[in-house]
Structures are given as C-alpha cells and as structure tokens.
Design a protein around this motif. Structure first.
Motif, PDB file in Angstrom:
ATOM      1  N   ALA A   1      -8.984   4.679 -11.799  1.00  0.00           N
ATOM      2  CA  ALA A   1     -10.041   5.698 -12.195  1.00  0.00           C
ATOM      3  C   ALA A   1     -11.203   5.929 -11.120  1.00  0.00           C
ATOM      4  N   GLY A   2     -10.723   7.449 -10.927  1.00  0.00           N
ATOM      5  CA  GLY A   2     -11.802   7.855  -9.715  1.00  0.00           C
ATOM      6  C   GLY A   2     -11.621   7.604  -8.492  1.00  0.00           C
ATOM      7  N   SER A   3     -10.938   6.567  -7.973  1.00  0.00           N
ATOM      8  CA  SER A   3     -10.869   6.258  -6.596  1.00  0.00           C
ATOM      9  C   SER A   3      -9.821   6.843  -5.797  1.00  0.00           C
ATOM     10  N   GLY A   4      -8.623   7.209  -6.495  1.00  0.00           N
ATOM     11  CA  GLY A   4      -7.540   7.911  -5.907  1.00  0.00           C
ATOM     12  C   GLY A   4      -6.761   6.847  -5.235  1.00  0.00           C
ATOM     13  N   SER A   5      -6.859   5.628  -5.382  1.00  0.00           N
ATOM     14  CA  SER A   5      -6.280   4.511  -4.547  1.00  0.00           C
ATOM     15  C   SER A   5      -4.982   4.397  -5.369  1.00  0.00           C
ATOM     16  N   ALA A   6      -3.794   3.779  -4.711  1.00  0.00           N
ATOM     17  CA  ALA A   6      -2.443   3.454  -5.297  1.00  0.00           C
ATOM     18  C   ALA A   6      -2.295   2.096  -5.730  1.00  0.00           C
ATOM     19  N   SER A   7      -1.734   1.839  -6.615  1.00  0.00           N
ATOM     20  CA  SER A   7      -1.241   0.534  -7.022  1.00  0.00           C
ATOM     21  C   SER A   7       0.272   0.381  -7.162  1.00  0.00           C
ATOM     22  N   GLY A   8       0.771  -1.024  -6.994  1.00  0.00           N
ATOM     23  CA  GLY A   8       2.045  -1.188  -7.219  1.00  0.00           C
ATOM     24  C   GLY A   8       2.749  -1.859  -6.237  1.00  0.00           C
ATOM     25  N   THR A   9       4.025  -1.724  -6.078  1.00  0.00           N
ATOM     26  CA  THR A   9       4.952  -2.409  -5.105  1.00  0.00           C
ATOM     27  C   THR A   9       5.512  -1.366  -4.295  1.00  0.00           C
ATOM     28  N   SER A  10       5.356  -1.256  -2.948  1.00  0.00           N
ATOM     29  CA  SER A  10       5.740  -0.206  -2.181  1.00  0.00           C
ATOM     30  C   SER A  10       7.409  -0.654  -1.887  1.00  0.00           C
ATOM     31  N   ALA A  11       8.268   0.308  -1.184  1.00  0.00           N
ATOM     32  CA  ALA A  11       9.537   0.281  -0.848  1.00  0.00           C
ATOM     33  C   ALA A  11       9.695  -0.891   0.143  1.00  0.00           C
ATOM     34  N   SER A  12       9.043  -1.406   0.750  1.00  0.00           N
ATOM     35  CA  SER A  12       9.101  -2.478   1.678  1.00  0.00           C
ATOM     36  C   SER A  12       9.023  -3.989   1.144  1.00  0.00           C
ATOM     37  N   GLY A  13       8.475  -3.929  -0.227  1.00  0.00           N
ATOM     38  CA  GLY A  13       8.474  -5.069  -0.862  1.00  0.00           C
ATOM     39  C   GLY A  13       7.081  -5.584  -0.775  1.00  0.00           C
ATOM     40  N   THR A  14       5.954  -5.156  -0.148  1.00  0.00           N
ATOM     41  CA  THR A  14       4.731  -5.671  -0.091  1.00  0.00           C
ATOM     42  C   THR A  14       3.966  -5.076  -1.148  1.00  0.00           C
ATOM     43  N   SER A  15       2.781  -5.924  -1.645  1.00  0.00           N
ATOM     44  CA  SER A  15       2.004  -5.267  -2.621  1.00  0.00           C
ATOM     45  C   SER A  15       0.924  -4.506  -2.127  1.00  0.00           C
ATOM     46  N   GLY A  16       0.765  -3.404  -2.814  1.00  0.00           N
ATOM     47  CA  GLY A  16      -0.423  -2.394  -2.618  1.00  0.00           C
ATOM     48  C   GLY A  16      -1.266  -2.334  -3.797  1.00  0.00           C
ATOM     49  N   THR A  17      -1.308  -3.591  -4.382  1.00  0.00           N
ATOM     50  CA  THR A  17      -2.145  -3.290  -5.640  1.00  0.00           C
ATOM     51  C   THR A  17      -3.517  -3.595  -5.365  1.00  0.00           C
ATOM     52  N   ASP A  18      -4.457  -2.965  -6.044  1.00  0.00           N
ATOM     53  CA  ASP A  18      -5.941  -3.121  -6.110  1.00  0.00           C
ATOM     54  C   ASP A  18      -6.363  -4.173  -7.089  1.00  0.00           C
ATOM     55  N   SER A  19      -7.134  -5.101  -6.810  1.00  0.00           N
ATOM     56  CA  SER A  19      -7.612  -5.896  -8.159  1.00  0.00           C
ATOM     57  C   SER A  19      -8.342  -5.199  -9.090  1.00  0.00           C
ATOM     58  N   THR A  20      -8.858  -4.194  -8.843  1.00  0.00           N
ATOM     59  CA  THR A  20      -9.710  -3.366  -9.931  1.00  0.00           C
ATOM     60  C   THR A  20      -8.650  -2.751 -11.094  1.00  0.00           C
ATOM     61  N   THR A  21      -7.383  -2.502 -10.640  1.00  0.00           N
ATOM     62  CA  THR A  21      -6.442  -1.826 -11.639  1.00  0.00           C
ATOM     63  C   THR A  21      -5.702  -2.848 -12.054  1.00  0.00           C
ATOM     64  N   GLN A  22      -5.498  -3.998 -11.578  1.00  0.00           N
ATOM     65  CA  GLN A  22      -4.442  -5.259 -12.178  1.00  0.00           C
ATOM     66  C   GLN A  22      -5.214  -5.858 -13.161  1.00  0.00           C
ATOM     67  N   LEU A  23      -4.464  -6.031 -14.334  1.00  0.00           N
ATOM     68  CA  LEU A  23      -4.949  -6.846 -15.397  1.00  0.00           C
ATOM     69  C   LEU A  23      -5.044  -8.388 -14.993  1.00  0.00           C
ATOM     70  N   LEU A  24      -3.836  -8.881 -14.321  1.00  0.00           N
ATOM     71  CA  LEU A  24      -3.720 -10.179 -14.059  1.00  0.00           C
ATOM     72  C   LEU A  24      -3.573 -10.222 -12.548  1.00  0.00           C
ATOM     73  N   THR A  25      -4.685 -11.165 -12.141  1.00  0.00           N
ATOM     74  CA  THR A  25      -4.716 -11.058 -10.429  1.00  0.00           C
ATOM     75  C   THR A  25      -3.928 -12.456 -10.105  1.00  0.00           C
ATOM     76  N   LYS A  26      -3.823 -12.589  -8.918  1.00  0.00           N
ATOM     77  CA  LYS A  26      -3.158 -13.680  -8.331  1.00  0.00           C
ATOM     78  C   LYS A  26      -4.040 -15.041  -8.499  1.00  0.00           C
ATOM     79  N   PRO A  27      -5.430 -14.812  -8.451  1.00  0.00           N
ATOM     80  CA  PRO A  27      -6.242 -16.069  -8.794  1.00  0.00           C
ATOM     81  C   PRO A  27      -5.954 -16.557 -10.134  1.00  0.00           C
ATOM     82  N   ARG A  28      -6.041 -15.685 -11.049  1.00  0.00           N
ATOM     83  CA  ARG A  28      -5.917 -15.727 -12.401  1.00  0.00           C
ATOM     84  C   ARG A  28      -4.513 -16.337 -12.714  1.00  0.00           C
ATOM     85  N   LEU A  29      -3.524 -15.984 -12.229  1.00  0.00           N
ATOM     86  CA  LEU A  29      -2.304 -16.462 -12.338  1.00  0.00           C
ATOM     87  C   LEU A  29      -1.970 -17.702 -11.886  1.00  0.00           C
ATOM     88  N   GLN A  30      -2.592 -18.189 -10.911  1.00  0.00           N
ATOM     89  CA  GLN A  30      -2.586 -19.694 -10.199  1.00  0.00           C
ATOM     90  C   GLN A  30      -3.561 -20.466 -11.197  1.00  0.00           C
TER      91      GLN A  30
END
Length: 154
Positions: A27-56
């Motif tokens: 929202a408003g930042s123009g950053s992308a989130s998701g998984t890139s073609a190389s398989g690495t995560s380009g996710t931004d914690s502000t757009t993710q509903l479930l984060t790695k620390p919360r999953l752990q």
C-alpha cells in the motif's frame, strides 16, 4: 493472480512473477512481494499476513523441539498467502454478485463454509449456519418401508 482492487504491475513497478499469483503491491510503497523466479523470497513483512517468526512460534506451540526447513517455511507462508488471497477474491465476487460495494463477513463465511467446510464462530450472524432437516413426506416413508421389506426378504 492479483485482485482487482490492487494496482497493476505496470503502475507500481512490481515485477511479473512466474504463475502471476504472487504479484502484490504494498500500500503506497511500490515494493513487490512474492517469490521470484530464482526461488528466493522477496516478501516484505508489512504485506505478509503470516511472518516467519510467527510461523516458528506456532510450530513451537505444537512441538517445542520441532524445526522447519527453510523451504518448508517458504511453502507454508506461500500457502497461507494464497489461501487468504483466494478467500478475499471469492468474497469480493460474492459481494459483487449481491450488487453491494462492501465485502461483508457473510461473504467470507459463505466462501469458507461452501469451499473449505470451515465455520469461524463468533463472527457475524448465524443466518448462514442454520440447517433445517427436510420434512419427510408420507409417500417417502412408504417407499422406505417397501425398501426395508424387500431387503428383509433376501
């Protein structure tokens, strides 16, 4: 597949992602989130509903000794994001079908109940939940009696 309410990739500068289901605009930042073609995560914690620390943390609640592989974490986060995105899209379609400008709790409830057999108690009203058993007619009772009688013969 990006939802209709999100900006197009061309206007926000997000890269087109393989599969298209991960292209989300912050929202408003123009950053992308998701998984890139190389398989690495380009996710931004502000757009993710479930984060790695919360999953752990959730995994530790179930079994304190359990550790998830990095790939498993990424997959679970992706599944959670896809589930939320699909649910929101379906709820939007239901609201659009009802010709209302707002998505209501009952739209989400209807999608979850019909497609996932899930009911989240405590949200909205129980207007979708009541189940009325069909009344059994006398003719139906007679047919059942004939069937039972025929079964007993064999």
């Amino acid at each position: 597949m990006a939802s209709p309410s999100q900006s197009s990739p061309a206007t926000t500068g997000t890269a087109n992602v393989i599969g298209g289901s991960n292209a989300k605009a912050s929202a408003g930042s123009g950053s992308a989130s998701g998984t890139s073609a190389s398989g690495t995560s380009g996710t931004d914690s502000t757009t993710q509903l479930l984060t790695k620390p919360r999953l752990q943390e959730l995994v530790r609640e179930i079994d304190p000794t359990e550790q998830l592989d990095e790939e498993v974490e990424e997959l679970l986060l992706q599944i959670a994001d896809d589930f939320v995105e699909n649910t929101v899209n379906a709820a939007c379609l239901l609201a659009k079908h009802r010709k209302v400008p707002k998505v209501e709790v009952r739209d989400v409830q209807l999608h979850l109940e019909r497609n996932w057999n899930m009911w989240i108690p405590g949200f909205g009203t129980d207007e979708l939940r009541p189940y009325k058993r069909a009344t059994v007619t006398e003719a139906h009772k007679q047919r059942l009696a004939l069937i039972r009688k025929a079964i007993k013969k064999y």
